[in-house]
Enzyme design. Structure first.
Site, short mmCIF file in Angstrom:
data_model
loop_
_atom_site.label_atom_id
_atom_site.label_comp_id
_atom_site.label_asym_id
_atom_site.label_seq_id
_atom_site.Cartn_x
_atom_site.Cartn_y
_atom_site.Cartn_z
N GLU A 24 -11.68 -30.45 -20.97
CA GLU A 24 -11.54 -29.57 -19.80
C GLU A 24 -11.72 -28.10 -20.15
O GLU A 24 -12.31 -27.33 -19.38
CB GLU A 24 -10.17 -29.77 -19.14
CG GLU A 24 -9.96 -31.14 -18.51
CD GLU A 24 -9.53 -32.20 -19.52
OE1 GLU A 24 -9.31 -31.86 -20.71
OE2 GLU A 24 -9.41 -33.38 -19.14
N HIS A 82 1.11 -36.66 -13.97
CA HIS A 82 -0.12 -36.51 -13.21
C HIS A 82 0.07 -35.79 -11.88
O HIS A 82 -0.86 -35.73 -11.09
CB HIS A 82 -0.76 -37.88 -12.97
CG HIS A 82 -1.47 -38.41 -14.18
ND1 HIS A 82 -0.85 -38.54 -15.40
CD2 HIS A 82 -2.76 -38.80 -14.36
CE1 HIS A 82 -1.73 -39.02 -16.28
NE2 HIS A 82 -2.89 -39.17 -15.67
N HIS A 84 -8.19 -6.14 -40.96
CA HIS A 84 -8.50 -6.79 -39.68
C HIS A 84 -8.21 -5.89 -38.49
O HIS A 84 -9.10 -5.61 -37.70
CB HIS A 84 -7.73 -8.11 -39.55
CG HIS A 84 -7.67 -8.64 -38.15
ND1 HIS A 84 -8.63 -9.47 -37.63
CD2 HIS A 84 -6.78 -8.40 -37.15
CE1 HIS A 84 -8.33 -9.74 -36.36
NE2 HIS A 84 -7.21 -9.10 -36.06
N HIS A 116 -10.19 -2.79 -34.65
CA HIS A 116 -10.47 -3.73 -35.73
C HIS A 116 -11.68 -3.27 -36.53
O HIS A 116 -12.81 -3.60 -36.18
CB HIS A 116 -10.71 -5.12 -35.15
CG HIS A 116 -9.56 -5.59 -34.30
ND1 HIS A 116 -9.37 -5.15 -33.01
CD2 HIS A 116 -8.55 -6.46 -34.56
CE1 HIS A 116 -8.28 -5.73 -32.51
NE2 HIS A 116 -7.76 -6.52 -33.42
C1 LIG Z 1 -6.72 -17.37 -28.32
C2 LIG Z 1 -6.32 -16.21 -29.15
N1 LIG Z 1 -5.22 -16.27 -29.92
C3 LIG Z 1 -4.83 -15.21 -30.63
C4 LIG Z 1 -5.53 -14.05 -30.61
C5 LIG Z 1 -5.05 -12.84 -31.38
N2 LIG Z 1 -5.96 -12.57 -32.51
C6 LIG Z 1 -6.94 -11.70 -32.43
S1 LIG Z 1 -7.88 -11.65 -33.83
C7 LIG Z 1 -6.92 -12.82 -34.57
C8 LIG Z 1 -7.24 -13.28 -35.96
C9 LIG Z 1 -8.61 -13.78 -35.97
O1 LIG Z 1 -9.00 -14.11 -37.24
P1 LIG Z 1 -10.54 -14.24 -37.50
O2 LIG Z 1 -11.19 -14.91 -36.37
O3 LIG Z 1 -10.71 -14.82 -38.84
O4 LIG Z 1 -11.02 -12.75 -37.44
P2 LIG Z 1 -11.23 -11.72 -38.62
O5 LIG Z 1 -9.92 -11.07 -38.88
O6 LIG Z 1 -11.73 -12.45 -39.78
O7 LIG Z 1 -12.20 -10.79 -38.02
C10 LIG Z 1 -5.91 -13.24 -33.72
C11 LIG Z 1 -4.90 -14.24 -34.07
C12 LIG Z 1 -6.68 -14.01 -29.79
N3 LIG Z 1 -7.43 -12.93 -29.65
N4 LIG Z 1 -7.06 -15.11 -29.10
#
Ligand SMILES: Cc1ncc(C[n+]2csc(CCOP(=O)(O)OP(=O)(O)O)c2C)c(N)n1
Ligand SMILES: [Mg+2]
Length: 685
Positions: A429, A490, A277, A29
């Site tokens: 939680e 539950h 990204h 990234h």
């Molecule tokens: C809980 C979770 N769901 C999905 C992902 C997959 N994922 C990694 S980065 C991303 C997009 C994140 O967007 P943002 O936080 O805006 O990051 P940016 O591209 O702006 O750095 C996703 C969906 C993850 N790492 N964690």
């Protein structure tokens, strides 16, 4: 070199190392490190009280990268600041945490620059992040920990604990519900040592946040009661530094800094696009980006002259100074408050104080018995007296979980009483489990509690706890159908199987009050593993240990509780938790019929699996294939212990809403049914 020139070079080094590492790995990234390099530069080189020479120094500021996909930010800054590696015994081992070679081998096997920040794998990483939202929630636990530690250990003239926690997050962290849970609790607790910086780039993987995320994030944090600041230009390090200085002056509430950024900053065709990204820029775009920074276009993994020195003069010098001052302070503190200093040192090594297990209860045999949760309550209260830094709380179920600590000094942990030992997580939680992780990362010994059924809501953070190798404790009561009338919503079914499947986590389901004691004795001695305790709501008979084997067998995961005198058994009954006494009843009936029965208590598969083969075979002799297991949970996985000819009395469906007795009848958890199963199995084998 002029100041702004070297600053720009230092920032662009973070950017280009990130670009080159992703390009070389052909994955990763790049865009977010390109955008956030000035932020990371400012926090680390101007603000953070962190000594790269000793990344585990207790009073350091914490930096958490909640948008873990931007890990190259962390690898770059750990490398450029020459942060040192530390081993599992907390010793500085004499090589860098992240070498340039690690960065060249970003995302490759054994590189310290892994895909996402991994606590325990790379020194200087304060928390494992990657599942979005977890890092910010964990940072709340770190902030609570700092308040607790300061309250207990600081003395006039001895501010032994005074540090801040910075967490960087993105749109993903803001969208995930866990950040809302955690933010809400953070402001309730007035955590003014906590600063989140939000990378407001309006981009996630699928494109612009216009398609998914149009709420007013600032208004949301204002409503929580946070101090909300905004910096409109991510390249303006003076403004960033100013916002952080406002954070440091703000009292009684956490700070949220909205930082307007451009993902892929400087990449002419990728900036502000989702493509920046999670894909390498491509060779041509790499060159053009470097050109836009005024960087040599074909240089790779370049750290220009003066950059290491610049970080050495910033974070290096400041970190060394504050740590040395602290060391001197702590030496004087140790002379004046030797007991408190010893506590701090023990805690830092995850040791327990002498006498930590004194006065643990011993429960007399009792047919009516006591509920797992009530036995647990007695144990918790003893432990909290013996171990000053042991405490915890529940997600609004304290009275049901029986986790409320009542002994001396055990007040509520609130903004005005940060030294309390009863944490009130509210009905949150997931954040609770992440916060427990943050407390544990700060070396406190803590538990979080809820009904077993809601372990689902905590599971992502329990998993990270196991991944980070933290000795956190999760207390789950109402572990089966004991709350009958509440019905299937539950009643846990698949939860034991799913926790047992989690690497590193020790799952325990003790079968009577003395097994509860032994379960805690085992768990407290874990230093690098979390534990989940599944405890009954209802009373369970306390077994007569003069007749049956001692409960200390819990430390082996499974043990022979009772058997026919002399020689091998014909049949083995295996049970856990509330079904243990049921198996014992059936066992007695079989013995009375002249059948050579053995009853095995198996509170923990995980612990049993770690015993020698010889021990395992002594409990479950391979040649005895007639076996019956009883557990009020999914049968999933039990076949490894009962073999092809055994039977498992367990759950294959959800439960139902009815009094427990009726449910036991409906689902076959009665002695006669166990005896009948045993006879059938015996007849077959
Ligand atoms: C809980 C979770 N769901 C999905 C992902 C997959 N994922 C990694 S980065 C991303 C997009 C994140 O967007 P943002 O936080 O805006 O990051 P940016 O591209 O702006 O750095 C996703 C969906 C993850 N790492 N964690
Ligand atoms: Mg984004």
């Amino acid at each position: 070199m002029a100041d702004d020139k070297i600053i720009q070079l230092a920032i662009d080094t973070i950017r280009t190392l990130s670009i080159d590492a992703v390009q070389q790995a052909k994955s990763g990234h790049p865009g977010t490190p390109m955008a956030l390099a000035p932020l990371v530069y400012t926090i680390w080189n101007r603000v953070l009280r962190f000594d790269p020479q000793d990344p585990v120094w207790p009073n350091r500021d914490r930096f958490v990268l909640s948008n873990g996909h931007a890990s190259m930010l962390l690898w770059s800054i750990l490398h450029l600041s020459k942060t040192q590696a530390v081993n599992a015994d907390y010793e500085i081992v004499g090589h860098p945490a992240v070498s340039l070679d690690d960065i060249r081998r970003f995302r490759q096997l054994d590189s310290k620059a892994a895909g996402h920040p991994e606590y325990h794998w790379t020194s200087g990483v304060e928390a494992t992040t990657g599942p979005l939202g977890q890092g910010v929630a964990t940072s709340v636990g770190m902030a609570i920990a700092e308040k607790w530690l300061a309250n207990r250990y600081n003395r006039p003239g001895f501010e032994v604990f005074r540090y801040d926690i910075y967490a960087v997050c993105g749109d993903g962290c803001m969208m995930e519900g866990i950040s809302s849970e955690a933010a809400s609790l953070a402001s309730h607790l007035g955590l003014d040592n906590l600063c989140w910086i939000y990378d407001n780039n309006h981009i996630t993987i699928e494109g612009s946040t216009r398609i998914t995320f149009t709420e007013d994030v600032e208004a949301r944090f204002l409503a929580y009661g946070w101090n909300v600041l905004r910096v409109g230009d991510a390249n303006d390090i003076e403004r960033i530094e100013h916002a952080i200085s406002v954070f440091r002056k703000t009292k009684e509430r956490p700070t949220f800094i909205v930082l307007d950024t451009h993902i892929g900053y400087g990449a002419p065709h990728r900036q502000d696009t989702a493509a920046a990204h999670g894909e390498p820029l491509g060779e041509e775009e790499v060159r053009l980006s470097k050109r836009s920074y005024g960087w040599p276009e074909n240089a790779q993994f370049l750290v220009p002259d003066g950059v290491y020195e610049h970080f050495a003069a910033g974070i290096g010098a400041r970190g060394a100074k504050v740590r040395q001052e602290w060391n001197a302070l702590f030496t004087a503190y140790r002379a004046k408050y030797p007991e408190l200093a010893t506590e701090i040192e023990q805690m830092q090594r995850r040791d327990l104080p002498a006498g930590w297990d004194r006065n643990l209860p011993v429960f007399p045999a009792d047919a009516k018995g006591i509920a797992g949760r009530d036995a647990s309550s007695k144990v918790l209260n003893v432990l909290a007296q013996n171990i000053p830094w042991f405490f915890g709380g529940s997600a609004d179920l304290g009275p049901s979980n029986r986790t409320i600590l009542t002994g001396e000094g055990a007040g509520d942990l609130q903004a005005a009483s940060p030294g309390g030992k009863n944490l009130h997580f509210g009905i949150r939680e997931n954040a609770m489990a992440a916060i427990v992780n943050g407390l544990s990362l700060s070396k406190l010994r803590v538990f979080g509690a809820t009904f077993f059924i809601f372990s689902d809501y905590a599971r992502p953070s329990i998993r990270l706890s196991a991944l980070m190798e933290l000795p956190t404790i999760f207390i789950f009561t109402h572990d089966a159908m004991g709350d009958g009338e509440d019905g299937p919503t539950h009643q846990p079914v698949e939860h034991l199987a799913s926790l047992r499947a989690m690497p590193g986590l020790v799952t325990l389901r003790p079968g009577d009050a003395n097994e509860v004691v032994e379960a805690y004795r085992y768990v407290l001695q874990l230093r690098h593993q979390p534990a989940a305790l599944a405890l009954s709501r209802q009373s369970l008979p306390t077994l007569d240990r003069t007749k049956y084997a001692a409960a200390s067998g819990v430390a082996h995961g499974a043990y022979v509780l009772g058997g026919a005198p002399g020689g091998d058994p014909e049949i083995i009954l295996i049970a856990t938790g509330s079904e243990l006494s049921l198996a014992v009843e059936a066992h007695e009936e079989l013995i009375a019929e002249g059948i050579r029965s053995r009853v095995v208590s198996m509170p923990s598969w995980d612990i049993f699996e770690r015993q020698t083969q010889e021990y395992q075979d002594s409990v479950l002799p391979p040649k005895v294939t007639a076996r019956v297991a009883v557990e009020q949970a999914s049968t999933f996985g039990w076949h490894r212990y009962i073999g092809p000819s055994g039977r498992i009395i367990g759950m294959k469906t959800f439960g139902a809403s009815a009094p427990l007795k009726e449910l036991q009848r409906k689902f076959g958890f009665e002695p006669d049914n166990v005896v009948a199963a045993a006879r059938e199995v015996l007849a077959k084998t």
